[in-house]
Design an enzyme around this catalytic site. Sequence first.
Site, mmCIF file in Angstrom:
data_model
loop_
_atom_site.group_PDB
_atom_site.id
_atom_site.type_symbol
_atom_site.label_atom_id
_atom_site.label_comp_id
_atom_site.label_asym_id
_atom_site.label_seq_id
_atom_site.Cartn_x
_atom_site.Cartn_y
_atom_site.Cartn_z
ATOM 1 N N LEU A 62 0.857 -1.193 0.000
ATOM 2 C CA LEU A 62 0.000 0.000 0.000
ATOM 3 C C LEU A 62 0.885 1.232 0.000
ATOM 4 O O LEU A 62 1.892 1.276 0.710
ATOM 5 C CB LEU A 62 -0.866 0.054 1.265
ATOM 6 C CG LEU A 62 -1.945 -1.001 1.482
ATOM 7 C CD1 LEU A 62 -2.514 -0.852 2.887
ATOM 8 C CD2 LEU A 62 -3.041 -0.848 0.441
ATOM 9 N N SER A 63 0.520 2.226 -0.782
ATOM 10 C CA SER A 63 1.165 3.513 -0.563
ATOM 11 C C SER A 63 0.638 4.055 0.760
ATOM 12 O O SER A 63 -0.484 3.743 1.170
ATOM 13 C CB SER A 63 0.845 4.481 -1.709
ATOM 14 O OG SER A 63 -0.528 4.829 -1.678
ATOM 15 N N THR A 115 1.718 7.848 -2.848
ATOM 16 C CA THR A 115 2.402 8.820 -2.003
ATOM 17 C C THR A 115 3.114 9.849 -2.867
ATOM 18 O O THR A 115 3.273 11.008 -2.461
ATOM 19 C CB THR A 115 3.389 8.126 -1.062
ATOM 20 O OG1 THR A 115 2.685 7.152 -0.287
ATOM 21 C CG2 THR A 115 4.053 9.116 -0.118
ATOM 22 N N ALA A 116 3.524 9.454 -4.072
ATOM 23 C CA ALA A 116 4.137 10.413 -5.002
ATOM 24 C C ALA A 116 3.189 11.576 -5.254
ATOM 25 O O ALA A 116 3.612 12.746 -5.292
ATOM 26 C CB ALA A 116 4.492 9.710 -6.310
ATOM 27 N N HIS A 153 9.888 4.244 -9.007
ATOM 28 C CA HIS A 153 10.600 3.021 -9.390
ATOM 29 C C HIS A 153 11.912 3.383 -10.116
ATOM 30 O O HIS A 153 12.533 4.396 -9.825
ATOM 31 C CB HIS A 153 9.701 2.106 -10.220
ATOM 32 C CG HIS A 153 8.452 1.666 -9.509
ATOM 33 N ND1 HIS A 153 8.442 1.274 -8.190
ATOM 34 C CD2 HIS A 153 7.165 1.580 -9.936
ATOM 35 C CE1 HIS A 153 7.212 0.942 -7.843
ATOM 36 N NE2 HIS A 153 6.419 1.128 -8.867
#
Length: 284
Positions: A62-63, A115-116, A153
């Site tokens: 999960l983020s 989250t980004a 990533h």
Amino acid sequence: MSDGAPTTIRIAHSPDSDDAFMFYALTQGLLDTAGLEIRHVLQDIESLNQAAFEGTYEITALSFHGYAHLADRYQLMPSGASFGDGYGPVVVSREPLGRAGLLGRKVAIPGRLTTANLALRLWQPEVDTEIVPFDRILDAVLAGETAAGVVIHEGQLTYADLGLHAVVDLGVWWKEDTGLPLPLGGNGILRDLDEDLKRRLCRLLTASIQYGLDHRQEALGYAVRYARGLEDDPERSDRFVGMYVNEWTRGYGEAGRRAVQLLLDRGYEAGFLPRRVEAEYVEV
């Protein structure tokens, strides 16, 4: 399990080299999973965030942005988190831009609940975002489809190869602002699982991470097949895995838990989260 059938546990995570490294020992049958049938499901983080609303998987990446919406369904496992300690998602553009240069401009993000995206909004609230699959963001920026994009990533290490500029490294910004690492994602476990089972699964995840760290080259040899764009670059593949599987992954520690709570609190205070959430961990 009265009929002797194993308990099926689906573990969902991203198809990238750091997650592959983390779960290596579990996927390869190197740990004692007697009584369990472990199934691994590979999907991008935004798809996992969305599936988590349905409680699809017993364990899922999960983020932390996504977790803020899912804390009533999932608890956090005490290991397996990804932190950017002075690095993180990078906002990239074709031409040099600053924070003000993104005002009202379209920025590609890898998912609404990543989250980004939350970190981008905390850094520059006045952006117009467009969801683009994470592995297409660099192409979208190069093609001029968006003014900028947030890369996650392996793209964090490869964007400069394409001639793109870093507008901001959100992990650098967060570290300078808070003195803490940027919490990106963790592993959630369904709240309604049996408590003893939850604790056992948490111990297995920690053991899998420890095995990878103790047998680095062995685990890297497996994980590199998932290193998009870095398959033939062992040095940068190793570097990427080291960025996101390290001491923070082995256990949050006091500082890591403080960083998670600060991100959740700031997201709520800025109006990006629907309610104040207290991060809750399975205690093993």
